[in-house]
Design a protein around this motif. Structure first.
Motif, PDB file in Angstrom:
ATOM      1  N   VAL A 256      -6.039 -22.965  62.840  1.00 19.26           N
ATOM      2  CA  VAL A 256      -5.546 -23.141  64.191  1.00 19.26           C
ATOM      3  C   VAL A 256      -6.904 -24.347  65.293  1.00 19.26           C
ATOM      4  O   VAL A 256      -6.037 -25.365  65.114  1.00 19.26           O
ATOM      5  N   GLY A 257      -7.786 -24.009  65.313  1.00 18.40           N
ATOM      6  CA  GLY A 257      -8.824 -24.266  66.021  1.00 18.40           C
ATOM      7  C   GLY A 257      -8.704 -26.109  65.424  1.00 18.40           C
ATOM      8  O   GLY A 257      -8.864 -26.449  65.495  1.00 18.40           O
ATOM      9  N   ALA A 258      -9.043 -25.787  63.620  1.00 14.94           N
ATOM     10  CA  ALA A 258      -9.427 -26.803  63.320  1.00 14.94           C
ATOM     11  C   ALA A 258      -8.411 -27.763  63.041  1.00 14.94           C
ATOM     12  O   ALA A 258      -9.065 -29.504  63.515  1.00 14.94           O
ATOM     13  N   THR A 259      -7.331 -27.277  62.750  1.00 13.37           N
ATOM     14  CA  THR A 259      -6.344 -28.019  62.500  1.00 13.37           C
ATOM     15  C   THR A 259      -5.843 -28.914  64.063  1.00 13.37           C
ATOM     16  O   THR A 259      -5.040 -30.137  64.229  1.00 13.37           O
ATOM     17  N   ALA A 260      -5.914 -28.230  65.217  1.00 15.05           N
ATOM     18  CA  ALA A 260      -5.779 -28.599  66.774  1.00 15.05           C
ATOM     19  C   ALA A 260      -6.349 -29.215  66.890  1.00 15.05           C
ATOM     20  O   ALA A 260      -6.177 -30.636  67.488  1.00 15.05           O
ATOM     21  N   ILE A 261      -8.180 -30.022  66.789  1.00 11.85           N
ATOM     22  CA  ILE A 261      -8.860 -30.921  67.046  1.00 11.85           C
ATOM     23  C   ILE A 261      -8.572 -31.922  65.544  1.00 11.85           C
ATOM     24  O   ILE A 261      -8.899 -32.967  66.316  1.00 11.85           O
ATOM     25  N   ALA A 262      -8.049 -31.792  64.789  1.00 10.04           N
ATOM     26  CA  ALA A 262      -8.489 -32.564  63.904  1.00 10.04           C
ATOM     27  C   ALA A 262      -6.774 -33.385  64.135  1.00 10.04           C
ATOM     28  O   ALA A 262      -6.910 -35.167  64.508  1.00 10.04           O
ATOM     29  N   VAL A 263      -5.886 -33.229  65.122  1.00 10.98           N
ATOM     30  CA  VAL A 263      -4.517 -33.912  65.989  1.00 10.98           C
ATOM     31  C   VAL A 263      -5.309 -34.436  66.833  1.00 10.98           C
ATOM     32  O   VAL A 263      -4.407 -35.928  66.866  1.00 10.98           O
ATOM     33  N   VAL A 264      -5.448 -33.221  66.999  1.00 13.16           N
ATOM     34  CA  VAL A 264      -6.121 -34.931  68.921  1.00 13.16           C
ATOM     35  C   VAL A 264      -7.519 -36.079  68.533  1.00 13.16           C
ATOM     36  O   VAL A 264      -6.592 -37.633  68.657  1.00 13.16           O
ATOM     37  N   MET A 265      -7.154 -35.973  67.417  1.00 14.20           N
ATOM     38  CA  MET A 265      -8.897 -36.930  67.074  1.00 14.20           C
ATOM     39  C   MET A 265      -7.290 -38.228  66.100  1.00 14.20           C
ATOM     40  O   MET A 265      -7.981 -39.590  66.378  1.00 14.20           O
ATOM     41  N   LEU A 266      -6.216 -37.626  64.803  1.00 13.83           N
ATOM     42  CA  LEU A 266      -5.602 -38.882  64.632  1.00 13.83           C
ATOM     43  C   LEU A 266      -5.170 -39.521  65.598  1.00 13.83           C
ATOM     44  O   LEU A 266      -4.663 -40.118  66.090  1.00 13.83           O
ATOM     45  N   VAL A 267      -4.399 -38.886  66.866  1.00 13.69           N
ATOM     46  CA  VAL A 267      -3.773 -39.372  67.697  1.00 13.69           C
ATOM     47  C   VAL A 267      -4.846 -40.077  68.554  1.00 13.69           C
ATOM     48  O   VAL A 267      -4.683 -41.396  68.678  1.00 13.69           O
ATOM     49  N   PHE A 268      -5.521 -39.801  68.710  1.00 10.28           N
ATOM     50  CA  PHE A 268      -6.790 -40.585  69.466  1.00 10.28           C
ATOM     51  C   PHE A 268      -7.136 -41.412  68.809  1.00 10.28           C
ATOM     52  O   PHE A 268      -6.559 -43.234  69.304  1.00 10.28           O
ATOM     53  N   SER A 269      -6.921 -41.922  68.000  1.00 11.21           N
ATOM     54  CA  SER A 269      -7.847 -42.992  67.041  1.00 11.21           C
ATOM     55  C   SER A 269      -6.469 -43.537  66.135  1.00 11.21           C
ATOM     56  O   SER A 269      -6.787 -45.075  66.391  1.00 11.21           O
ATOM     57  N   PHE A 270      -5.321 -43.025  66.469  1.00  9.67           N
ATOM     58  CA  PHE A 270      -4.880 -44.192  65.470  1.00  9.67           C
ATOM     59  C   PHE A 270      -4.025 -44.622  67.032  1.00  9.67           C
ATOM     60  O   PHE A 270      -3.462 -45.655  67.308  1.00  9.67           O
ATOM     61  N   THR A 271      -4.197 -44.676  68.164  1.00 12.13           N
ATOM     62  CA  THR A 271      -3.800 -45.115  69.660  1.00 12.13           C
ATOM     63  C   THR A 271      -4.265 -46.121  69.553  1.00 12.13           C
ATOM     64  O   THR A 271      -3.969 -46.841  69.665  1.00 12.13           O
ATOM     65  N   LEU A 272      -5.942 -45.947  69.250  1.00 12.39           N
ATOM     66  CA  LEU A 272      -6.770 -46.804  69.251  1.00 12.39           C
ATOM     67  C   LEU A 272      -6.459 -48.006  68.473  1.00 12.39           C
ATOM     68  O   LEU A 272      -6.876 -49.125  68.914  1.00 12.39           O
ATOM     69  N   LEU A 273      -6.679 -47.681  67.386  1.00 15.16           N
ATOM     70  CA  LEU A 273      -6.078 -48.318  66.137  1.00 15.16           C
ATOM     71  C   LEU A 273      -5.265 -49.550  66.818  1.00 15.16           C
ATOM     72  O   LEU A 273      -4.897 -50.403  66.262  1.00 15.16           O
TER      73      LEU A 273
END
Length: 293
Positions: A256-273
């Motif tokens: 759960v912790g690993a996927t939560a961090i991955a989701v935050v990275m994914l959303v933030f990276s997608f927004t920047l791109l």
């Protein structure tokens, strides 16, 4: 002398031949594209979101916003943005030198730019650590000056610059090769100085390519793992990157912790791109309108 009379049927133009395409039609091509994209991208991403939301919002928030994880966000995204910005400047200089000048060893330099593509990331990390460690070739020279690179956030920045530079060079280089020097000569003939010709003529045409190189360099840097963990030192709250936090959570069976961090990275990276691509599209439209004027 007889005059040939054309009938209306014979005077009509011949029907255009149906255009033959090598690839199949739109429907099967689109179907295969969506199937391939879903299998490799959409389904895994949906699984990450579903896994992170499986234990409720409180568990997700606690895992994604712990102080140690927030420190890793600041380092990963901050270093990735700074490395991409540095690569835009020096990548442009490298591409300009390779396209506009002839010098001894030009082909060797051109080949060395692609080295981070072919070099395994772990090998790159070990090599950078050996160079910038306190007893390394470069680290021993920087240590007396009070500059410590290895096992600090500065080492993370150096590694991200190393792996992201080729993306900018290879994106800008073909655009420079297609850019006609007659445009600069025309600007000079109209009284423009070199800086004015570059700023008003060359730079607007290169802006979309520079933004693309920035986006590619940032995307590669933000998720980099192999070349960073050796030179970073991985000290909590100081030099831990976010991908390392995900690996640590997985090793502790904290999915759960690993996927939560991955989701935050994914959303933030997608927004920047998405923002960078929007800026790139705006730049293309603006240059197109300026060109029509």
């Amino acid at each position: 002398m007889t005059t040939a009379v054309l009938s209306p049927a014979s005077a009509a133009p011949a029907p255009a031949r149906k255009r033959r395409r090598v690839l199949p039609g739109f429907a099967p091509t689109l179907g295969f594209t969506l199937f391939y994209l879903s299998l490799l991208v959409l389904i895994p991403l949906c699984a990450v979101f579903l896994k992170s939301a499986g234990h409720g919002a409180e568990a997700f928030w606690a895992a994604a916003t712990s102080p140690r994880v927030l420190a890793s966000y600041r380092l990963s995204f901050g270093a990735a943005l700074l490395a991409a910005a540095i690569n835009v400047v020096f990548g442009f200089i490298l591409a300009w030198s390779l396209v506009r000048y002839d010098f001894f060893g030009k082909k060797l330099v051109d080949a060395l730019i692609d080295l981070p593509f072919a070099l395994p990331t772990a090998v790159a990390g070990i090599a950078l650590t050996a160079l910038y460690a306190p007893n390394g070739w470069l680290g021993s020279q920087l240590e007396p000056l009070g500059i410590k690179v290895a096992f600090t956030p500065l080492g993370v920045l150096v590694a991200l610059i190393f792996i992201g530079l080729p993306f900018v060079v290879r994106t800008v280089q073909p655009v420079l090769e297609d850019l006609d020097t007659e445009l600069e000569e025309a600007a000079a003939s109209l009284g423009a100085h070199r800086w004015q010709a570059f700023r008003l003529v060359v730079l607007p045409m290169l802006t979309p390519a520079l933004l693309t190189g920035f986006a590619l360099s940032f995307a590669r840097a933000v998720g980099e793992y192999g070349s960073v963990i050796f030179i970073a030192g991985n000290m909590p709250m100081v030099s831990e990157i976010t991908p390392l936090m995900i690996i640590t959570k997985l090793e502790q069976y904290d999915y759960v912790g690993a996927t939560a961090i991955a989701v935050v990275m994914l959303v933030f990276s997608f927004t920047l791109l998405l923002a960078i691509n929007g800026l790139q599209a705006w730049s293309v439209r603006r240059n197109g309108l300026d060109g029509k004027r």
